[in-house]
Scaffold this motif. Structure first.
Motif, mmCIF file in Angstrom:
data_model
loop_
_atom_site.group_PDB
_atom_site.id
_atom_site.type_symbol
_atom_site.label_atom_id
_atom_site.label_comp_id
_atom_site.label_asym_id
_atom_site.label_seq_id
_atom_site.Cartn_x
_atom_site.Cartn_y
_atom_site.Cartn_z
ATOM 1 N N LEU A 5 0.746 -1.412 0.078
ATOM 2 C CA LEU A 5 0.264 -0.304 0.298
ATOM 3 C C LEU A 5 0.801 1.485 0.006
ATOM 4 C CD1 LEU A 5 -2.547 -0.697 2.787
ATOM 5 C CD2 LEU A 5 -3.180 -0.700 0.019
ATOM 6 N N ASP A 6 2.136 1.166 0.641
ATOM 7 C CA ASP A 6 2.857 2.374 0.314
ATOM 8 C C ASP A 6 3.875 2.412 -0.962
ATOM 9 O OD1 ASP A 6 4.474 0.618 0.281
ATOM 10 O OD2 ASP A 6 5.583 1.018 2.413
ATOM 11 N N GLY A 7 3.553 1.829 -1.799
ATOM 12 C CA GLY A 7 4.309 1.168 -2.694
ATOM 13 C C GLY A 7 5.775 0.648 -3.239
ATOM 14 N N THR A 8 5.926 -0.097 -1.705
ATOM 15 C CA THR A 8 7.213 -0.680 -2.044
ATOM 16 C C THR A 8 6.691 -2.117 -2.822
ATOM 17 O OG1 THR A 8 6.661 -1.946 0.020
ATOM 18 C CG2 THR A 8 8.453 0.127 -0.062
ATOM 19 N N LEU A 9 7.640 -2.955 -2.896
ATOM 20 C CA LEU A 9 7.462 -3.831 -3.642
ATOM 21 C C LEU A 9 7.918 -5.259 -3.332
ATOM 22 C CD1 LEU A 9 9.196 -3.181 -7.451
ATOM 23 C CD2 LEU A 9 6.588 -2.776 -7.009
ATOM 24 N N GLN A 10 7.424 -6.389 -3.474
ATOM 25 C CA GLN A 10 7.180 -7.598 -2.954
ATOM 26 C C GLN A 10 7.445 -8.247 -3.427
ATOM 27 O OE1 GLN A 10 6.661 -8.243 0.545
ATOM 28 N NE2 GLN A 10 5.862 -5.689 0.890
ATOM 29 N N PRO A 11 8.436 -9.634 -3.548
ATOM 30 C CA PRO A 11 8.646 -10.557 -4.646
ATOM 31 C C PRO A 11 7.404 -10.727 -5.369
ATOM 32 C CG PRO A 11 9.244 -11.452 -2.740
ATOM 33 C CD PRO A 11 8.497 -9.811 -2.359
ATOM 34 N N ILE A 12 7.762 -11.554 -6.747
ATOM 35 C CA ILE A 12 6.660 -12.055 -7.444
ATOM 36 C C ILE A 12 7.530 -14.151 -7.977
ATOM 37 C CG2 ILE A 12 6.515 -10.801 -8.696
ATOM 38 C CD1 ILE A 12 8.069 -11.505 -10.523
ATOM 39 N N LYS A 13 7.083 -15.167 -8.670
ATOM 40 C CA LYS A 13 6.891 -16.353 -8.046
ATOM 41 C C LYS A 13 7.794 -16.087 -10.071
ATOM 42 C CE LYS A 13 3.989 -18.320 -4.581
ATOM 43 N NZ LYS A 13 2.798 -19.134 -4.514
ATOM 44 N N GLY A 14 8.304 -17.549 -9.956
ATOM 45 C CA GLY A 14 8.887 -17.575 -11.751
ATOM 46 C C GLY A 14 9.546 -16.651 -11.842
ATOM 47 N N ALA A 15 10.195 -16.008 -11.322
ATOM 48 C CA ALA A 15 10.887 -14.575 -12.464
ATOM 49 C C ALA A 15 12.331 -15.530 -13.295
ATOM 50 C CB ALA A 15 12.012 -14.305 -11.297
ATOM 51 N N LEU A 16 12.585 -16.468 -13.632
ATOM 52 C CA LEU A 16 13.593 -17.582 -14.020
ATOM 53 C C LEU A 16 12.582 -17.329 -15.439
ATOM 54 C CD1 LEU A 16 16.260 -18.063 -15.454
ATOM 55 C CD2 LEU A 16 15.900 -20.132 -13.803
ATOM 56 N N PRO A 17 11.829 -18.113 -15.474
ATOM 57 C CA PRO A 17 11.097 -18.905 -17.143
ATOM 58 C C PRO A 17 10.637 -17.149 -17.342
ATOM 59 C CG PRO A 17 9.501 -19.628 -15.019
ATOM 60 C CD PRO A 17 11.739 -19.041 -14.433
ATOM 61 N N ILE A 18 10.067 -15.845 -16.466
ATOM 62 C CA ILE A 18 10.223 -15.075 -17.187
ATOM 63 C C ILE A 18 11.073 -14.113 -17.727
ATOM 64 C CG2 ILE A 18 9.365 -12.545 -16.714
ATOM 65 C CD1 ILE A 18 7.596 -14.168 -14.762
ATOM 66 N N ALA A 19 12.625 -13.947 -17.233
ATOM 67 C CA ALA A 19 12.883 -13.909 -17.472
ATOM 68 C C ALA A 19 13.460 -14.520 -19.029
ATOM 69 C CB ALA A 19 14.413 -14.032 -16.436
ATOM 70 N N GLY A 56 8.274 -19.993 -6.364
ATOM 71 C CA GLY A 56 8.699 -19.151 -4.923
ATOM 72 C C GLY A 56 9.377 -19.473 -3.766
ATOM 73 N N ARG A 57 10.244 -20.624 -4.877
ATOM 74 C CA ARG A 57 10.946 -21.106 -3.800
ATOM 75 C C ARG A 57 12.932 -20.985 -3.688
ATOM 76 N NH1 ARG A 57 7.935 -25.986 -3.218
ATOM 77 N NH2 ARG A 57 6.901 -26.498 -0.980
ATOM 78 N N THR A 58 12.929 -19.545 -5.062
ATOM 79 C CA THR A 58 14.268 -18.652 -5.419
ATOM 80 C C THR A 58 14.332 -17.446 -4.609
ATOM 81 O OG1 THR A 58 13.235 -19.235 -7.110
ATOM 82 C CG2 THR A 58 14.498 -21.042 -6.664
ATOM 83 N N ILE A 59 13.269 -17.105 -3.954
ATOM 84 C CA ILE A 59 13.730 -15.614 -3.341
ATOM 85 C C ILE A 59 15.369 -15.321 -2.805
ATOM 86 C CG2 ILE A 59 12.764 -13.422 -2.488
ATOM 87 C CD1 ILE A 59 9.988 -15.489 -3.247
ATOM 88 N N ASN A 60 15.802 -14.653 -3.318
ATOM 89 C CA ASN A 60 16.388 -14.294 -2.439
ATOM 90 C C ASN A 60 18.255 -14.950 -3.013
ATOM 91 O OD1 ASN A 60 16.329 -11.769 -1.535
ATOM 92 N ND2 ASN A 60 14.822 -12.569 -0.081
ATOM 93 N N SER A 61 17.511 -15.846 -3.921
ATOM 94 C CA SER A 61 19.021 -16.792 -4.103
ATOM 95 C C SER A 61 18.477 -16.717 -5.493
ATOM 96 C CB SER A 61 18.478 -17.983 -3.550
ATOM 97 O OG SER A 61 17.267 -18.644 -4.405
ATOM 98 N N GLY A 62 20.710 -17.140 -5.877
ATOM 99 C CA GLY A 62 20.313 -17.614 -7.439
ATOM 100 C C GLY A 62 20.340 -19.205 -8.038
ATOM 101 N N ILE A 63 21.070 -19.492 -9.172
ATOM 102 C CA ILE A 63 20.558 -20.467 -9.173
ATOM 103 C C ILE A 63 21.608 -21.267 -8.280
ATOM 104 C CG2 ILE A 63 23.444 -20.732 -10.177
ATOM 105 C CD1 ILE A 63 22.577 -21.719 -12.890
ATOM 106 N N MET A 64 20.231 -22.685 -8.555
ATOM 107 C CA MET A 64 20.047 -23.978 -7.807
ATOM 108 C C MET A 64 21.059 -24.419 -8.302
ATOM 109 S SD MET A 64 16.409 -24.667 -6.668
ATOM 110 C CE MET A 64 17.031 -27.052 -6.302
#
Length: 511
Positions: free
Chosen positions: A110-124, A257-265
């Motif tokens: 509600l204050d404009g900050t962003l929350q993480p999303i799921k599926g960032a790698l396949p989207i990229a 959503g299990r790879t938030i704040n992490s890179g490649i497994m």
């Protein structure tokens, strides 16, 4: 005014570009079409509050938003930032000259900050394929998305940064990830090491064979004999993942959503679901399809502790994925396929009380109870398990030894050598990389026996009353044992050892 901005939907483990068309005209109303779910329909409240807190507003006019393709269902709150930027551009509150060059995703607070999303790698990956210049997304997802080379990934923490980038040309620094460095961070000294296991040399040997040939394995032993402890250490001796394997595994974990704040497994997954798990949770699916435990274990290990305690229906739905190494979820409105190439490691007590044939057992088990207990494991499922090994409790003398066992890294070197032999052997065969994947035709080709070895196998099958299903399994395991010794031909010693790993096929276990 009409403006277009782009987001993405993830279906299975693949992404699809979503075109968000925002049209603002005379009148009053807010119309969102294109099969959005409730989370997207509620986005106007989050967007209104976020814009107000940052000096902007939703115009009091007729706003029509279409999410194309309109016949594909969209879900989740990750479109908040996409919709907000489209509204700002269409109402001319920001400049939008190059808005269409970027794929934009993020959930708004509600204050404009962003929350993480799921599926960032396949989207990229999809954004790069579609030719977008960059991908703007929450900071927590940037490291994962930046794995994709050739795409500028911009991490942002709130909507103000995105507005400033387009409106004031305030620069954003692209996130850069050195894939080689990330991939090289695989654990050299794993958390669970075979060096900590006292005794159990024959069990460690069988697990080395299972790892070398990719064989499924079941451990049979009384409570406290170390079955779970041994299973947890199996990933430490498996070959390191290739880059392709790591990317595919990361994609599956990304959509949940299990790879938030992490890179490649870079470590092989180890999944150990509880025996109360449902069919859908194990194989995947649901109203909004998600990968199940067998896909989460892709390129790793799926451990089923106390196998007979699982519902029979749950075990039966696993049979086809074990054979095909993928699972297809078919429903009236969708069909998705998830990869599920994993090593199955199961454990079980030899009887309901856990102490079958033990004269000191606190609870005796009748033959009828034994049959009911063991019949929970169907023959077709057992068919897909190559190695059956009995685990006995470790005597006190072994437990009290101070000497450490052989380290997992040393065992893994031998496993890697055997896997390289198999890779060379099957290099011209599609979709076959190790011995466990051989079919009947390939077994006949690569597991030929001399006359003495053939007679030994025949004699063993007759004397031990081994079932017909054991024949091919013994040959596969013998081929792996030979590979560990770097032997071109299977000999009697390899056959003899492989025969020991068929406990449940012997008379007195399963009929």
């Amino acid at each position: 005014m009409l403006r277009k901005v782009f987001g993405s939907a993830v279906f299975g483990i693949e992404a699809t570009i979503i075109t968000v068309e925002v049209n603002i005209d005379k009148g009053i109303g807010y119309h969102l079409v294109g099969l959005p779910d409730n989370a997207i329909k509620e986005s106007n409240y989050r967007i209104a509050a976020a814009l107000q807190h940052n000096g902007y507003k939703i115009p009091g006019k007729k706003i029509t938003i279409n999410m194309a393709p309109a016949d594909m269902r969209k879900e989740g709150s990750a479109y908040d930032l996409t919709l907000a930027m489209g509204i700002l551009a269409a109402s001319e509150q920001i400049k939008a000259d190059n808005l269409a060059d970027y794929l934009i995703m993020g959930e708004l607070s509600l204050d404009g900050t962003l929350q993480p999303i799921k599926g960032a790698l396949p989207i990229a990956i999809k954004a790069k394929e579609a030719g977008f210049k960059g991908f703007i997304l929450p900071a927590e997802n940037a490291k994962e998305a930046a794995i994709v080379s050739g795409l500028e990934v911009y991490s942002v923490t709130d909507i103000k940064e995105v507005i400033a980038y387009f409106n004031e040309n305030t620069p954003l620094q692209p996130t850069v990830v050195n894939i080689a460095d990330e991939f090289a961070k695989a654990l050299e000294f794993p958390e669970f090491d075979f060096a900590d296991v006292k005794g159990q040399e024959s069990i460690k040997r069988s697990m080395e064979i299972a790892a070398a040939g990719g064989h499924n394995i079941i451990l049979i032993g009384p409570p406290g004999s170390g079955k779970t402890m041994l299973a947890k250490r199996l990933p430490s001796i498996l070959p390191p993942m290739t880059l392709d394997e790591a990317l595919e595994t990361t994609k599956i974990h990304s959509v949940t959503g299990r790879t938030i704040n992490s890179g490649i497994m870079n470590a092989r997954p180890f999944r150990s679901p509880h025996h109360t798990i449902s069919d859908v949770a194990l194989v995947g699916g649901g109203a909004y399809p998600q990968p199940g435990e067998i896909s989460m274990a892709h390129n790793g290990v799926l451990f089923l502790d106390e196998l007979p305690e699982f519902k029979r229906s749950v075990l039966e739905v696993m049979r086809q994925p074990l054979e095909d190494r993928e699972v297809t979820i078919s429903r009236a409105k969708f069909t998705v396929t998830y990869p599920s190439s994993f090593m199955l490691v199961a454990s079980m007590n030899p009887s309901p009380g856990g102490y079958f044939n033990d004269p000191d057992a606190p609870v005796a088990t009748s033959p009828a109870e034994m049959q009911r207990y063991l019949s929970k494991i169907s023959g077709p499922l057992l068919d897909r398990i190559d190695i059956h090994i009995e685990v006995t409790p470790v005597p006190f003398e072994k437990l009290s030894e101070e000497r450490k066992g052989e380290r997992s890294t040393i065992i893994r070197e031998r496993v890697n050598k055997a896997r390289r032999i198999q890779t060379n052997r099957f290099e011209k065969l599609p979709n076959i990389h190790y011995n466990a994947q051989m079919n009947t035709k390939q077994i006949r080709m690569y597991c030929q026996l001399d006359e003495a070895s053939l007679q030994l196998l025949k004699s063993a099958m007759e004397r031990l009353n081994l079932s017909a299903r054991a024949y091919d399994r013994i040959l596969k395991v013998a081929r792996t044992i030979a590979d560990l010794e770097e032997a071109e031909q299977i000999n009697g010693t390899h056959i003899s050892e492989a025969i020991q790993y068929r406990s449940l096929d012997r008379e007195g276990w399963l009929s």
